[in-house]
Motif scaffolding. Structure first.
Motif, mmCIF file in Angstrom:
data_model
loop_
_atom_site.group_PDB
_atom_site.id
_atom_site.type_symbol
_atom_site.label_atom_id
_atom_site.label_comp_id
_atom_site.label_asym_id
_atom_site.label_seq_id
_atom_site.Cartn_x
_atom_site.Cartn_y
_atom_site.Cartn_z
ATOM 1 N N ALA A 1 0.813 -1.238 -0.065
ATOM 2 C CA ALA A 1 -0.039 0.053 -0.044
ATOM 3 C C ALA A 1 0.841 1.323 0.054
ATOM 4 N N ILE A 2 0.203 2.396 -0.664
ATOM 5 C CA ILE A 2 0.958 3.553 -0.683
ATOM 6 C C ILE A 2 0.119 4.609 -0.788
ATOM 7 N N LYS A 3 0.500 5.897 -0.183
ATOM 8 C CA LYS A 3 -0.204 7.114 -0.236
ATOM 9 C C LYS A 3 -0.280 7.693 -1.707
ATOM 10 N N ALA A 4 -1.366 8.088 -2.021
ATOM 11 C CA ALA A 4 -1.800 8.584 -3.490
ATOM 12 C C ALA A 4 -0.403 9.690 -3.739
ATOM 13 N N SER A 5 -0.340 10.728 -2.833
ATOM 14 C CA SER A 5 0.806 11.624 -3.100
ATOM 15 C C SER A 5 2.087 11.018 -3.221
ATOM 16 N N THR A 6 2.402 9.986 -2.634
ATOM 17 C CA THR A 6 3.809 9.557 -2.699
ATOM 18 C C THR A 6 3.678 8.722 -4.133
ATOM 19 N N LEU A 7 2.892 7.907 -4.305
ATOM 20 C CA LEU A 7 2.870 7.422 -5.694
ATOM 21 C C LEU A 7 3.203 8.460 -6.636
ATOM 22 N N ASP A 8 2.384 9.488 -6.747
ATOM 23 C CA ASP A 8 2.528 10.604 -7.905
ATOM 24 C C ASP A 8 3.898 11.001 -7.942
ATOM 25 N N THR A 9 4.695 11.100 -6.771
ATOM 26 C CA THR A 9 5.985 11.716 -6.857
ATOM 27 C C THR A 9 6.930 10.596 -7.282
ATOM 28 N N ILE A 10 6.700 9.335 -7.022
ATOM 29 C CA ILE A 10 7.413 8.066 -7.547
ATOM 30 C C ILE A 10 7.419 8.266 -8.974
ATOM 31 N N ILE A 11 6.209 8.289 -9.455
ATOM 32 C CA ILE A 11 6.149 8.219 -11.007
ATOM 33 C C ILE A 11 6.975 9.100 -11.622
ATOM 34 N N LYS A 12 6.927 10.386 -11.135
ATOM 35 C CA LYS A 12 7.695 11.422 -11.732
ATOM 36 C C LYS A 12 9.330 11.374 -11.630
ATOM 37 N N LEU A 13 9.585 10.478 -10.834
ATOM 38 C CA LEU A 13 11.047 10.354 -10.597
ATOM 39 C C LEU A 13 11.579 8.997 -11.360
ATOM 40 N N LEU A 14 10.626 8.317 -11.923
ATOM 41 C CA LEU A 14 11.001 7.001 -12.871
ATOM 42 C C LEU A 14 11.900 7.495 -13.873
ATOM 43 N N PRO A 15 13.108 6.761 -14.271
ATOM 44 C CA PRO A 15 13.995 7.233 -15.259
ATOM 45 C C PRO A 15 13.367 6.742 -16.577
ATOM 46 N N PHE A 16 12.022 6.666 -16.751
ATOM 47 C CA PHE A 16 11.689 6.280 -17.957
ATOM 48 C C PHE A 16 10.246 7.178 -17.958
ATOM 49 N N GLU A 17 9.558 6.974 -19.224
ATOM 50 C CA GLU A 17 8.257 7.775 -19.507
ATOM 51 C C GLU A 17 7.341 6.658 -19.848
ATOM 52 N N MET A 18 5.978 6.752 -19.372
ATOM 53 C CA MET A 18 4.847 5.863 -19.635
ATOM 54 C C MET A 18 3.610 6.627 -20.265
ATOM 55 N N GLY A 19 2.915 6.173 -21.020
ATOM 56 C CA GLY A 19 1.669 6.561 -21.360
ATOM 57 C C GLY A 19 0.592 5.516 -21.143
ATOM 58 N N PHE A 20 -0.811 5.877 -21.406
ATOM 59 C CA PHE A 20 -1.770 4.787 -21.354
ATOM 60 C C PHE A 20 -3.035 5.270 -22.308
ATOM 61 N N CYS A 21 -3.378 4.124 -23.254
ATOM 62 C CA CYS A 21 -4.818 4.772 -23.928
ATOM 63 C C CYS A 21 -5.588 3.575 -23.553
ATOM 64 N N ASP A 22 -6.944 3.993 -23.426
ATOM 65 C CA ASP A 22 -7.675 2.895 -22.902
ATOM 66 C C ASP A 22 -8.328 1.941 -23.976
ATOM 67 N N ALA A 23 -9.212 1.055 -23.557
ATOM 68 C CA ALA A 23 -9.677 0.153 -24.601
ATOM 69 C C ALA A 23 -10.505 0.635 -25.831
ATOM 70 N N ASN A 24 -11.117 1.869 -25.711
ATOM 71 C CA ASN A 24 -11.408 2.676 -26.958
ATOM 72 C C ASN A 24 -10.551 3.294 -27.602
ATOM 73 N N ASP A 25 -9.043 3.155 -27.626
ATOM 74 C CA ASP A 25 -8.078 3.850 -28.015
ATOM 75 C C ASP A 25 -7.845 5.374 -27.695
ATOM 76 N N ILE A 26 -8.585 5.957 -26.620
ATOM 77 C CA ILE A 26 -8.634 7.217 -26.165
ATOM 78 C C ILE A 26 -7.273 7.350 -25.177
ATOM 79 N N PHE A 27 -6.579 8.328 -25.388
ATOM 80 C CA PHE A 27 -5.258 8.351 -24.794
ATOM 81 C C PHE A 27 -5.908 9.085 -23.378
ATOM 82 N N ARG A 28 -5.571 8.412 -22.379
ATOM 83 C CA ARG A 28 -6.137 8.963 -21.079
ATOM 84 C C ARG A 28 -4.852 9.440 -19.948
#
Length: 160
Positions: free
Chosen positions: A22-49
């Motif tokens: 488990a992790i706090k939402a604010s901590t997770l957001d901070t961790i994602i910004k620190l990762l040495p790579f970038e990520m993206g996601f589009c949903d099942a309807n091919d909409i960039f989310r």
């Protein structure tokens, strides 16, 4: 889907429970910004989310792209993207990866990009995640390389 931020839906102090902890939402957001790579996601309807807003991104992203069809965002390669997403949707493929040299911006590097079909526990297609890494980040800075073995690692003396 709403345009609200996680911090607007839940408190930054809200705890998100995962299978592995488990992790706090604010901590997770901070961790994602620190990762040495970038990520993206589009949903099942091919909409960039969503995309990770890491500093020094390889692919520039605009918040205005969120909520738009992913094929509109990549008109020059839309036919390739469409085939890939259809292969993910039908289960013909679960991932696709490739390497290419970075040719724009100030930084150079060998870029690794991987697209991954995201499926729930029942195998239902939820969308596509992409991960992009400048592999040169892992070569060390200023000619300093990382140790190749644990013995070399143990022998490294801290700077004083």
């Amino acid at each position: 889907m709403s345009e609200q931020k996680l911090s607007e839906v839940v408190s930054p102090d809200a705890v998100i429970n995962f299978e592995s902890g488990a992790i706090k939402a604010s901590t997770l957001d901070t961790i994602i910004k620190l990762l040495p790579f970038e990520m993206g996601f589009c949903d099942a309807n091919d909409i960039f989310r969503w995309y990770s807003n890491n500093p020094g991104r390889i692919h520039s992203r605009r918040k205005a792209a969120i909520g738009r069809p992913v094929l509109e965002l990549h008109p020059k390669v839309a036919h390739y993207v469409e085939k890939l997403l259809n292969d993910f949707r039908t289960g013909k493929r679960d991932e696709w990866e490739f390497w290419y040299p970075k040719t724009s911006g100030e930084e150079t590097g060998q870029i690794y990009q991987k697209f991954i079909a995201v499926r729930d526990e029942n195998g239902n297609y939820l969308g596509c995640m992409d991960v992009t890494i400048n592999m040169d980040l892992f070569k060390g800075k200023d000619g300093v390389r990382t140790p190749d073995t644990i013995e070399e690692f143990k022998a490294v003396k801290p700077k004083e």
